[in-house]
Design a protein around this motif. Structure first.
Motif, PDB file in Angstrom:
ATOM      1  N   GLY A  17      40.860 -18.063  39.209  1.00 38.35           N
ATOM      2  CA  GLY A  17      40.512 -17.951  40.619  1.00 38.35           C
ATOM      3  C   GLY A  17      39.037 -17.767  40.909  1.00 38.35           C
ATOM      4  N   ARG A  18      38.208 -17.743  39.855  1.00 36.24           N
ATOM      5  CA  ARG A  18      36.764 -17.553  40.040  1.00 36.24           C
ATOM      6  C   ARG A  18      36.043 -18.886  40.032  1.00 36.24           C
ATOM      7  NH1 ARG A  18      33.722 -15.125  36.483  1.00 36.24           N
ATOM      8  NH2 ARG A  18      35.003 -15.768  34.749  1.00 36.24           N
ATOM      9  N   GLU A  52      37.999 -22.908  29.766  1.00 41.92           N
ATOM     10  CA  GLU A  52      37.295 -22.273  30.884  1.00 41.92           C
ATOM     11  C   GLU A  52      36.584 -20.983  30.493  1.00 41.92           C
ATOM     12  OE1 GLU A  52      39.677 -22.079  34.483  1.00 41.92           O
ATOM     13  OE2 GLU A  52      40.340 -24.155  34.229  1.00 41.92           O
ATOM     14  N   ASP A  53      36.503 -20.686  29.193  1.00 40.22           N
ATOM     15  CA  ASP A  53      35.721 -19.543  28.717  1.00 40.22           C
ATOM     16  C   ASP A  53      34.243 -19.921  28.718  1.00 40.22           C
ATOM     17  OD1 ASP A  53      37.990 -17.929  28.202  1.00 40.22           O
ATOM     18  OD2 ASP A  53      38.284 -18.931  26.269  1.00 40.22           O
ATOM     19  N   LYS A  54      33.395 -18.969  29.092  1.00 35.28           N
ATOM     20  CA  LYS A  54      31.957 -19.201  29.175  1.00 35.28           C
ATOM     21  C   LYS A  54      31.362 -19.557  27.815  1.00 35.28           C
ATOM     22  CE  LYS A  54      27.655 -16.977  30.545  1.00 35.28           C
ATOM     23  NZ  LYS A  54      27.030 -15.799  31.131  1.00 35.28           N
ATOM     24  N   THR A  78      32.022 -29.181  30.708  1.00 38.20           N
ATOM     25  CA  THR A  78      32.789 -28.429  31.703  1.00 38.20           C
ATOM     26  C   THR A  78      31.871 -27.382  32.311  1.00 38.20           C
ATOM     27  OG1 THR A  78      34.829 -28.760  30.446  1.00 38.20           O
ATOM     28  CG2 THR A  78      34.833 -26.998  32.101  1.00 38.20           C
ATOM     29  N   VAL A  79      31.880 -27.287  33.641  1.00 36.58           N
ATOM     30  CA  VAL A  79      31.027 -26.361  34.372  1.00 36.58           C
ATOM     31  C   VAL A  79      31.865 -25.573  35.368  1.00 36.58           C
ATOM     32  CG1 VAL A  79      29.013 -26.171  35.885  1.00 36.58           C
ATOM     33  CG2 VAL A  79      29.093 -27.979  34.184  1.00 36.58           C
ATOM     34  N   ARG A  80      31.623 -24.250  35.429  1.00 43.83           N
ATOM     35  CA  ARG A  80      32.223 -23.406  36.468  1.00 43.83           C
ATOM     36  C   ARG A  80      31.137 -23.180  37.525  1.00 43.83           C
ATOM     37  NH1 ARG A  80      36.187 -19.117  36.383  1.00 43.83           N
ATOM     38  NH2 ARG A  80      36.231 -19.356  34.117  1.00 43.83           N
TER      39      ARG A  80
END
Length: 85
Positions: A17-18, A52-54, A78-80
């Motif tokens: 959700g972040r 999705e882990d940094k 992949t980028v958040r």
């Protein structure tokens, strides 16, 4: 909006959700830089694993309504991206 150097392969809400998860593919044999334009300012951004882990270390550049990422040859990145509420 993209500069059209990379191919966007996925865009979804993060599992925790972040923020927003975006995946890009570099189909070329050289490192490419992509500028992504948003309708509002990103608060922060980070490179992530497929899980999705940094990924520690290098971070994407956040600017006014923009995000700049780099992708190595034939790589998926992949980028958040997080925005203010």
């Amino acid at each position: 909006q993209l500069d059209q150097n990379l191919i966007i392969s996925a865009m979804k809400s993060a599992a925790d959700g972040r923020g927003l998860i975006m995946r890009f593919w570099n189909p070329t044999d050289k490192t490419l830089r992509e500028r992504i334009k948003f309708y509002k300012n990103p608060k922060s951004a980070e490179y992530c694993k497929l899980s999705e882990d940094k990924i520690p270390g290098n971070i994407p550049k956040v600017g006014k309504n923009t995000l700049i990422i780099d992708a190595g040859p034939r790589k998926i990145v992949t980028v958040r991206v997080c925005f203010s509420a």
